[in-house]
Design a protein around this motif. Structure first.
Motif, PDB file in Angstrom:
ATOM      1  N   LEU A  10     -61.191 -26.355  85.831  1.00  0.00           N
ATOM      2  CA  LEU A  10     -60.389 -27.411  85.205  1.00  0.00           C
ATOM      3  C   LEU A  10     -60.498 -28.740  85.953  1.00  0.00           C
ATOM      4  CD1 LEU A  10     -57.150 -25.420  84.272  1.00  0.00           C
ATOM      5  CD2 LEU A  10     -59.103 -25.984  82.806  1.00  0.00           C
ATOM      6  N   LEU A  11     -60.567 -28.688  87.287  1.00  0.00           N
ATOM      7  CA  LEU A  11     -60.527 -29.933  88.065  1.00  0.00           C
ATOM      8  C   LEU A  11     -61.909 -30.523  88.346  1.00  0.00           C
ATOM      9  CD1 LEU A  11     -57.727 -29.061  90.661  1.00  0.00           C
ATOM     10  CD2 LEU A  11     -57.548 -30.409  88.560  1.00  0.00           C
ATOM     11  N   ALA A  12     -62.917 -29.676  88.480  1.00  0.00           N
ATOM     12  CA  ALA A  12     -64.243 -30.191  88.833  1.00  0.00           C
ATOM     13  C   ALA A  12     -64.785 -31.168  87.786  1.00  0.00           C
ATOM     14  CB  ALA A  12     -65.212 -29.031  89.052  1.00  0.00           C
ATOM     15  N   PRO A  13     -64.652 -30.882  86.469  1.00  0.00           N
ATOM     16  CA  PRO A  13     -65.124 -31.878  85.500  1.00  0.00           C
ATOM     17  C   PRO A  13     -64.378 -33.210  85.599  1.00  0.00           C
ATOM     18  CG  PRO A  13     -64.886 -29.753  84.453  1.00  0.00           C
ATOM     19  CD  PRO A  13     -64.277 -29.629  85.805  1.00  0.00           C
ATOM     20  N   LEU A  14     -63.081 -33.151  85.911  1.00  0.00           N
ATOM     21  CA  LEU A  14     -62.342 -34.403  86.071  1.00  0.00           C
ATOM     22  C   LEU A  14     -62.891 -35.213  87.245  1.00  0.00           C
ATOM     23  CD1 LEU A  14     -58.688 -33.140  85.462  1.00  0.00           C
ATOM     24  CD2 LEU A  14     -60.208 -34.316  83.854  1.00  0.00           C
ATOM     25  N   TRP A  41     -71.792 -32.810  74.790  1.00  0.00           N
ATOM     26  CA  TRP A  41     -71.243 -31.926  73.760  1.00  0.00           C
ATOM     27  C   TRP A  41     -72.097 -30.662  73.601  1.00  0.00           C
ATOM     28  CZ3 TRP A  41     -70.115 -36.289  69.640  1.00  0.00           C
ATOM     29  CH2 TRP A  41     -68.992 -37.006  70.062  1.00  0.00           C
ATOM     30  N   ALA A  42     -73.421 -30.833  73.607  1.00  0.00           N
ATOM     31  CA  ALA A  42     -74.300 -29.670  73.451  1.00  0.00           C
ATOM     32  C   ALA A  42     -74.149 -28.710  74.628  1.00  0.00           C
ATOM     33  CB  ALA A  42     -75.751 -30.133  73.325  1.00  0.00           C
ATOM     34  N   THR A  43     -74.042 -29.250  75.832  1.00  0.00           N
ATOM     35  CA  THR A  43     -73.901 -28.392  77.015  1.00  0.00           C
ATOM     36  C   THR A  43     -72.578 -27.651  77.002  1.00  0.00           C
ATOM     37  OG1 THR A  43     -75.267 -29.930  78.280  1.00  0.00           O
ATOM     38  CG2 THR A  43     -73.932 -28.377  79.527  1.00  0.00           C
ATOM     39  N   MET A  44     -71.487 -28.321  76.622  1.00  0.00           N
ATOM     40  CA  MET A  44     -70.188 -27.650  76.568  1.00  0.00           C
ATOM     41  C   MET A  44     -70.152 -26.578  75.488  1.00  0.00           C
ATOM     42  SD  MET A  44     -67.314 -30.545  77.352  1.00  0.00           S
ATOM     43  CE  MET A  44     -67.042 -31.098  79.049  1.00  0.00           C
ATOM     44  N   THR A  82     -63.528 -36.485  76.175  1.00  0.00           N
ATOM     45  CA  THR A  82     -64.082 -35.136  76.018  1.00  0.00           C
ATOM     46  C   THR A  82     -63.666 -34.226  77.166  1.00  0.00           C
ATOM     47  OG1 THR A  82     -65.974 -36.011  74.790  1.00  0.00           O
ATOM     48  CG2 THR A  82     -66.228 -33.840  75.793  1.00  0.00           C
ATOM     49  N   VAL A  83     -63.533 -34.776  78.371  1.00  0.00           N
ATOM     50  CA  VAL A  83     -63.262 -33.937  79.547  1.00  0.00           C
ATOM     51  C   VAL A  83     -61.891 -33.267  79.464  1.00  0.00           C
ATOM     52  CG1 VAL A  83     -63.087 -33.931  82.062  1.00  0.00           C
ATOM     53  CG2 VAL A  83     -64.801 -35.359  80.934  1.00  0.00           C
ATOM     54  N   PRO A  84     -60.788 -33.995  79.252  1.00  0.00           N
ATOM     55  CA  PRO A  84     -59.501 -33.277  79.142  1.00  0.00           C
ATOM     56  C   PRO A  84     -59.430 -32.368  77.916  1.00  0.00           C
ATOM     57  CG  PRO A  84     -59.232 -35.615  78.641  1.00  0.00           C
ATOM     58  CD  PRO A  84     -60.598 -35.459  79.207  1.00  0.00           C
ATOM     59  N   LEU A  85     -60.080 -32.765  76.832  1.00  0.00           N
ATOM     60  CA  LEU A  85     -60.096 -31.890  75.655  1.00  0.00           C
ATOM     61  C   LEU A  85     -60.814 -30.588  75.956  1.00  0.00           C
ATOM     62  CD1 LEU A  85     -60.793 -34.422  72.748  1.00  0.00           C
ATOM     63  CD2 LEU A  85     -58.632 -33.315  73.358  1.00  0.00           C
ATOM     64  N   ALA A  86     -61.908 -30.671  76.725  1.00  0.00           N
ATOM     65  CA  ALA A  86     -62.627 -29.450  77.096  1.00  0.00           C
ATOM     66  C   ALA A  86     -61.778 -28.575  78.001  1.00  0.00           C
ATOM     67  CB  ALA A  86     -63.936 -29.821  77.780  1.00  0.00           C
ATOM     68  N   ALA A  87     -61.023 -29.196  78.912  1.00  0.00           N
ATOM     69  CA  ALA A  87     -60.145 -28.404  79.792  1.00  0.00           C
ATOM     70  C   ALA A  87     -59.076 -27.685  78.979  1.00  0.00           C
ATOM     71  CB  ALA A  87     -59.510 -29.327  80.838  1.00  0.00           C
ATOM     72  N   VAL A  88     -58.505 -28.392  78.007  1.00  0.00           N
ATOM     73  CA  VAL A  88     -57.508 -27.749  77.139  1.00  0.00           C
ATOM     74  C   VAL A  88     -58.140 -26.609  76.355  1.00  0.00           C
ATOM     75  CG1 VAL A  88     -55.987 -28.123  75.168  1.00  0.00           C
ATOM     76  CG2 VAL A  88     -56.104 -29.829  77.008  1.00  0.00           C
TER      77      VAL A  88
END
Length: 409
Positions: free
Chosen positions: A164-168, A88-91, A136-142
């Motif tokens: 969008l795809l690399a975090p997934l 969360w801190a990094t994002m 957290t990952v799809p929420l961050a992409a959105v």
């Protein structure tokens, strides 16, 4: 809340893992610092959206670069200790960097994406909060998509699919690592459970063997002596009734002694403590009484104690007593009419117990002999580092010798 339920405790990485994570954060921070201080050709807009402060200042600003390194890369040093919080801190820091400095420094995009990938992978691989980490990952992409549509961040179209795809992909890789580690932990726990079960079975088997040895020593000795005493009483019952009466009294005394020792041994099987005090196990001080009991049964036994007597532990005393008891019992059973010599010798290094007997005067009764007593004696002596030697003597006699190490006085 259910989405914040943990499937286990927070990880406790060792100091080596923490040093590696700190080194990773330092290397990534150095890359970001170098990228942030490089000159760029794209002019900076005079006003930032929503009035956000300038974090990455004009090209070449060392102060802005240091802040960039700290807010985006420093949390990665704790990526295995607090993986979800680091994600969360990094994002949040990456979003701040993109909003405040991404427009005029497009070279920062790879650094931002790399820092987020490390955070995503760490959370998916190490965080016990599985639902929160993966959600957290799809929420961050959105969120990235929404901020780009609102023109709050500028992400080139070439970078957008990768962003969008690399975090997934990182989350999937981290989840695979977590599943594999979970399987290894389950296998390890199952192996530990099996080892504990085997150790418990071995302990139970050892305890059963110890009780079996005690029962063998007590029963065979006293029964053998009672057989001799009752046989003597039968032989003189018609001619010497008074002598027969004394022999029967000796049988009664031996039987009482056997019952006392049996109660002590069977007390080992009791799950709860008995109401009354337990009889102490015999030791070296009980050897003279044992010899006297054999003499009363008509077996000639001579006892010799040599060396400077000193106290020994109860376990060693019981082992020495059992050696004398088993040797005399075997003599009564297999060498009727033989005479025995018992020697208990104290030396500075060891306790030596020797029982020798002469040749039998009459043939022994036919019967099965299993040799369990001597095997039990060897196992008992081995617990204290002792040894047992047995063998025939010149003149068709037999000798049993035990040597038990003693601590230096």
């Amino acid at each position: 809340m259910r989405w914040m339920e943990a499937v286990g405790p927070l990880p406790r990485p060792g100091w080596r893992a923490l040093l590696l994570d700190a080194a990773l954060a330092a290397v990534l921070g150095l890359i970001c610092f170098q990228t942030a201080t490089d000159d760029v050709s794209v002019p900076r807009p005079p006003v930032l959206p929503l009035g956000l402060p300038e974090v990455a200042k004009a090209p070449g600003s060392a102060f802005g670069a240091l802040i960039l390194v700290f807010v985006m890369c420093a949390p990665l040093a704790l990526r295995r200790r607090y993986p979800l919080a680091v994600l969360w801190a990094t994002m949040a820091a990456s979003s701040l960097v993109l909003v405040t400095g991404g427009a005029d420094q497009p070279d920062l995009y790879p650094c931002v994406v790399l820092a987020c990938l490390v955070g995503v992978y760490s959370a998916a691989a190490h965080s016990p909060y599985r639902f929160a980490a993966l959600a957290t990952v799809p929420l961050a992409a959105v969120l990235v998509t929404v901020l780009r549509e609102l023109m709050l961040i500028t992400v080139p179209a070439d970078y957008l699919p990768f962003v969008l795809l690399a975090p997934l992909v990182a989350a999937a890789g981290g989840y695979h690592v977590w599943r594999r580690r979970l399987g290894e932990d389950r296998q390890r726990l199952a192996a530990e459970a099996r080892a504990q079960e085997h150790a418990l079975r071995d302990a139970v088997a050892g305890e059963r063997a110890r009780i079996a040895r005690e029962l063998h020593d007590v029963v065979t000795h006293h029964v053998s002596v009672m057989v001799i005493q009752s046989g003597a009483a039968r032989a003189v019952l018609g001619t010497e009734p008074e002598q027969a009466r004394e022999a029967l009294l000796a049988v009664e005394g031996t039987g009482r002694s056997a019952l006392t020792e049996l109660r002590t041994v069977m007390g080992l099987l009791a799950e709860t403590a008995s109401d009354g005090p337990e009889e102490p196990q015999p030791g070296l001080d009980a050897v003279p009484e044992l010899v006297a009991r054999m003499r009363e049964a008509g077996v000639p036994v001579r006892l010799t104690v040599a060396g400077e007597q000193r106290p020994v532990t109860s376990g060693i005393g019981l082992a020495a007593y059992r050696v004398v008891q088993e040797a005399l019992t075997n003599m009564v059973r297999h060498a009727p009419g033989a005479a025995a010599t018992v020697v208990v010798e104290y030396t500075p290094q060891a306790l030596r117990v020797e029982v020798g007997n002469t040749a039998a005067r009459s043939p022994a009764a036919a019967g099965r002999t299993g040799g369990r007593g001597l095997i039990g004696l060897r196992e008992r002596l081995a617990l204290y580092g002792g040894t047992l030697r047995t063998g025939a003597l010149p003149g068709d006699g037999y000798r049993v010798e035990a040597l038990i190490p003693l601590e230096a006085a």
